[in-house]
Design a protein around this motif. Structure first.
Motif, mmCIF file in Angstrom:
data_model
loop_
_atom_site.group_PDB
_atom_site.id
_atom_site.type_symbol
_atom_site.label_atom_id
_atom_site.label_comp_id
_atom_site.label_asym_id
_atom_site.label_seq_id
_atom_site.Cartn_x
_atom_site.Cartn_y
_atom_site.Cartn_z
ATOM 1 N N VAL A 430 14.734 -27.924 -18.039
ATOM 2 C CA VAL A 430 14.367 -26.783 -17.206
ATOM 3 C C VAL A 430 15.344 -25.647 -17.477
ATOM 4 N N SER A 431 14.807 -24.473 -17.730
ATOM 5 C CA SER A 431 15.644 -23.305 -17.978
ATOM 6 C C SER A 431 16.101 -22.700 -16.661
ATOM 7 N N PRO A 432 17.407 -22.475 -16.466
ATOM 8 C CA PRO A 432 17.861 -21.833 -15.231
ATOM 9 C C PRO A 432 17.293 -20.420 -15.091
ATOM 10 N N GLN A 433 17.079 -19.735 -16.223
ATOM 11 C CA GLN A 433 16.530 -18.376 -16.149
ATOM 12 C C GLN A 433 15.128 -18.357 -15.560
ATOM 13 N N GLU A 434 14.337 -19.383 -15.867
ATOM 14 C CA GLU A 434 12.975 -19.435 -15.320
ATOM 15 C C GLU A 434 13.005 -19.592 -13.804
ATOM 16 N N VAL A 435 13.872 -20.477 -13.305
ATOM 17 C CA VAL A 435 13.982 -20.688 -11.861
ATOM 18 C C VAL A 435 14.565 -19.445 -11.192
ATOM 19 N N GLU A 436 15.561 -18.850 -11.824
ATOM 20 C CA GLU A 436 16.172 -17.638 -11.259
ATOM 21 C C GLU A 436 15.164 -16.494 -11.151
ATOM 22 N N ALA A 437 14.308 -16.365 -12.169
ATOM 23 C CA ALA A 437 13.313 -15.293 -12.149
ATOM 24 C C ALA A 437 12.339 -15.462 -10.990
ATOM 25 N N ALA A 438 11.994 -16.716 -10.679
ATOM 26 C CA ALA A 438 11.074 -16.974 -9.568
ATOM 27 C C ALA A 438 11.732 -16.700 -8.217
ATOM 28 N N LEU A 439 13.027 -16.997 -8.111
ATOM 29 C CA LEU A 439 13.731 -16.811 -6.834
ATOM 30 C C LEU A 439 14.191 -15.378 -6.614
ATOM 31 N N ALA A 440 14.464 -14.666 -7.690
ATOM 32 C CA ALA A 440 15.096 -13.345 -7.586
ATOM 33 C C ALA A 440 14.266 -12.347 -6.790
ATOM 34 N N VAL A 441 12.941 -12.551 -6.729
ATOM 35 C CA VAL A 441 12.079 -11.601 -6.010
ATOM 36 C C VAL A 441 11.916 -11.951 -4.540
ATOM 37 N N HIS A 442 12.586 -13.005 -4.081
ATOM 38 C CA HIS A 442 12.584 -13.313 -2.644
ATOM 39 C C HIS A 442 13.253 -12.150 -1.909
ATOM 40 N N PRO A 443 12.669 -11.660 -0.817
ATOM 41 C CA PRO A 443 13.200 -10.462 -0.149
ATOM 42 C C PRO A 443 14.616 -10.597 0.401
ATOM 43 N N ASP A 444 15.073 -11.829 0.626
ATOM 44 C CA ASP A 444 16.408 -12.015 1.201
ATOM 45 C C ASP A 444 17.470 -12.349 0.159
ATOM 46 N N ILE A 445 17.097 -12.299 -1.122
ATOM 47 C CA ILE A 445 18.051 -12.647 -2.182
ATOM 48 C C ILE A 445 18.498 -11.395 -2.920
ATOM 49 N N GLN A 446 19.807 -11.187 -2.927
ATOM 50 C CA GLN A 446 20.382 -10.075 -3.674
ATOM 51 C C GLN A 446 20.675 -10.492 -5.114
ATOM 52 N N GLU A 447 21.280 -11.667 -5.284
ATOM 53 C CA GLU A 447 21.550 -12.240 -6.596
ATOM 54 C C GLU A 447 21.383 -13.750 -6.504
ATOM 55 N N VAL A 448 21.052 -14.369 -7.632
ATOM 56 C CA VAL A 448 20.913 -15.818 -7.636
ATOM 57 C C VAL A 448 21.271 -16.364 -9.019
ATOM 58 N N ALA A 449 21.912 -17.503 -9.025
ATOM 59 C CA ALA A 449 22.194 -18.245 -10.258
ATOM 60 C C ALA A 449 21.860 -19.706 -10.005
ATOM 61 N N VAL A 450 21.270 -20.336 -10.994
ATOM 62 C CA VAL A 450 20.815 -21.720 -10.844
ATOM 63 C C VAL A 450 21.501 -22.587 -11.884
ATOM 64 N N THR A 451 21.949 -23.764 -11.452
ATOM 65 C CA THR A 451 22.593 -24.698 -12.371
ATOM 66 C C THR A 451 22.472 -26.107 -11.827
ATOM 67 N N GLU A 452 22.879 -27.064 -12.630
ATOM 68 C CA GLU A 452 22.942 -28.457 -12.178
ATOM 69 C C GLU A 452 24.278 -28.705 -11.490
ATOM 70 N N ILE A 453 24.257 -29.466 -10.405
ATOM 71 C CA ILE A 453 25.505 -29.922 -9.790
ATOM 72 C C ILE A 453 25.423 -31.438 -9.635
ATOM 73 N N ARG A 454 26.548 -32.082 -9.781
ATOM 74 C CA ARG A 454 26.593 -33.543 -9.674
ATOM 75 C C ARG A 454 26.879 -33.917 -8.234
ATOM 76 N N VAL A 455 25.992 -34.729 -7.642
ATOM 77 C CA VAL A 455 26.166 -35.154 -6.256
ATOM 78 C C VAL A 455 26.706 -36.578 -6.165
ATOM 79 N N ARG A 456 26.566 -37.330 -7.261
ATOM 80 C CA ARG A 456 27.183 -38.647 -7.390
ATOM 81 C C ARG A 456 27.589 -38.810 -8.830
#
Length: 518
Positions: A430-456
């Protein structure tokens, strides 16, 4: 041949693919001729019902139905080389459309049933497909396209079957799949008919597959892992494959293993982890199961140990990519080294190249970019209408997929992460840019970055780091709902983290790796 010496001729050393080659013929013709009454396909809709109620196809029936669909497509005016998009769940109709198109020389485009109409419409437009096969309840954003529903697929099967299969060459286009692109837009990976021949090293190097095997695969058909491991390879070996298209409940998998007498089970590590957590494996007879297969995500030593303890069976791991499917693996008779996906499969020419450039493979213990020799028959024809991205992945005679790795002195590969920002979600890139592009137009988002984080130690998720607009109240639920409406489920972030600012380089580029380690 992980680290070839300069005196060794580099290249694929397996059996050469015949010049005239068609995937559908390769998978079905031999079985139809030599064992027409053997069961080739079982489709289970209800894991609780007796197996006698499942949909069953023999090799003879499957071969004839595929050639009927092929004849029907040609009678409908489709020409060899045209693309047809398939937007269906795991059904026999999906398999018949996919192999029927191949049998006619038409290029199928398998797509995920999880895609939103807008996402599916992009694939349809980008591929310039002539039609789309739709399952009930699925739709497209555009209405100006020829569609095939279940009734139409049934009508295609009424045609007189083709007398054989299309005469295609090994290098003719066979099918098109989409994966994440470096630009953030999905890109088409065009495979040749020889790609099925290029899977032959997996038969011994990963599966240990026999004609007597029953393969149960837990994936969806839009993924080359499922198409290859779940359909192409069992049929090419005269084995039986089992599909499940009922309710997605983790409890069904041990039931299906027992009910169908599955000898091989294929899934991503996440599903194995869920099976171990939520299912009572001791309550099921898994004696027929020889071993499990896993790919798409790294297999952790803890999960391997847990599976062995619970079942007494091995898990054999493989590493691959949409552009070449799997090419490194462990298999029966091999030592499993925990934390390593294994060795290059027999016949493959795989090396590690310097990150900064050059075509000379590195020595054992040195980390670089994992590369496959471009002579490998499993390697793609190229990226569909993306010459810029295609140029980025070739270095002389090598294809470079972006994985960082090293080989030890015994030829085992050790993974060191990605050289780019692509994420892994349930085995899908999954490309982070693709997810960011979908979220960036949310009215309450000024900036967004997407990445993987390790939870375990052995589990990572996609997370969205959001700088909210000044006038808004941070609302993670609203952002998650927004993502669900615009992205396939596997692309959606599982966590939203609000931050005051995003870390950037001196040139203003977001440092996603800094977010993932924070």
């Amino acid at each position: 041949m992980a680290i070839p010496a300069p005196s060794i001729v580099r290249g694929y050393s397996g059996e050469k693919c015949p010049e005239s080659f068609n995937i559908a013929r390769y998978c079905l013709a031999r079985g139809a001729a030599s064992m027409p009454d053997k069961t080739a396909l079982i489709v289970v809709a209800d894991a609780e019902a007796p197996l006698a109620q499942a949909e069953c196809w023999t090799y003879g029936e499957l071969d004839e139905a595929v050639r009927r669909v092929a004849a029907g497509l040609l009678a409908e005016g489709f020409r060899p080389g045209e693309r047809i998009m398939i937007r269906m769940p795991n059904t026999s109709d999906y398999a018949l459309m996919f192999f029927g198109a191949l049998a006619a020389g038409i290029v199928p485009l398998p797509s995920s049933s999880q895609l939103t109409p807008a996402e599916a419409d992009f694939l349809l437009s980008d591929s310039a497909s002539s039609a789309v096969a739709l399952a009930p309840g699925m739709s497209m954003a555009t209405s100006h396209i020829r569609t095939f529903d279940a009734d139409m697929v049934s009508r295609l099967r009424q045609h007189e079957p083709l007398d054989g299969y299309a005469t295609t060459s090994a290098n003719d286009p066979a099918f098109l799949v989409y994966t994440s692109g470096t630009s953030g837009r999905p890109k088409g990976v065009l495979h040749a008919h020889r790609s099925a021949w290029g899977r032959r090293p997996m038969y011994r190097g990963w599966y240990g597959m026999e004609e007597s095997d029953v393969m149960l695969h837990a994936g969806a058909f839009n993924w080359t892992y499922t198409l290859g491991v779940g359909l192409t390879d069992p049929w090419a070996n005269g084995a039986t494959t089992v599909l499940y298209n009922g309710d997605k409940d983790v409890q069904v998998w041990p039931k299906l293993m027992e009910k169908t007498g599955a000898t091989l089970f294929a899934a991503v590590p996440t599903l194995y982890r869920q099976i171990l957590k939520y299912c009572d494996l001791a309550a099921h007879d898994l004696s027929a199961l020889r071993h499990g297969l896993t790919a798409g995500e790294a297999l952790s030593p803890a999960l391997l140990a847990h599976w062995r303890e619970a079942t007494g069976k091995e898990l054999y791991e493989a590493l691959g990519m949409s552009e070449c499917s799997t090419y490194i693996s462990t298999g029966p008779g091999m030592e499993i080294r925990e934390g390593s996906p294994g060795k290059p499969q027999p016949g493959r020419c795989v090396a590690v190249l310097p990150v900064e450039g050059g075509e000379e493979p590195l020595r054992a213990g040195e980390t670089g970019l994992l590369a496959v020799h471009r002579s490998d028959p499993g390697l793609m024809l190229g990226y569909w209408r993306r010459p810029d991205e295609e140029a980025e992945v070739y270095r002389g005679e090598w294809f470079i997929g972006g994985d960082l790795a090293s080989f030890d002195a015994d030829g085992y590969m050790w993974y060191h992460g990605r050289a780019d920002d692509l994420m892994n979600a349930m085995g899908y890139r999954v490309s982070p840019q693709e997810v960011e592009a979908a979220l960036a137009v949310h009215p309450d988002i000024q900036e967004v970055a997407v990445t993987e984080i390790r939870v375990r130690s052995d589990v990572s998720i996609i997370a969205a780091f959001v700088v909210p607009t000044e006038a808004s109240e941070p609302d993670a639920a609203s952002i998650m709902k927004w993502a669900e409406e615009k992205l396939a489920a596997y692309k959606c972030p599982r966590e939203v983290i609000f931050v005051e600012s995003l870390p950037r380089t001196a040139n203003g580029k977001v440092m996603r790796r800094a977010l993932s380690s924070s």
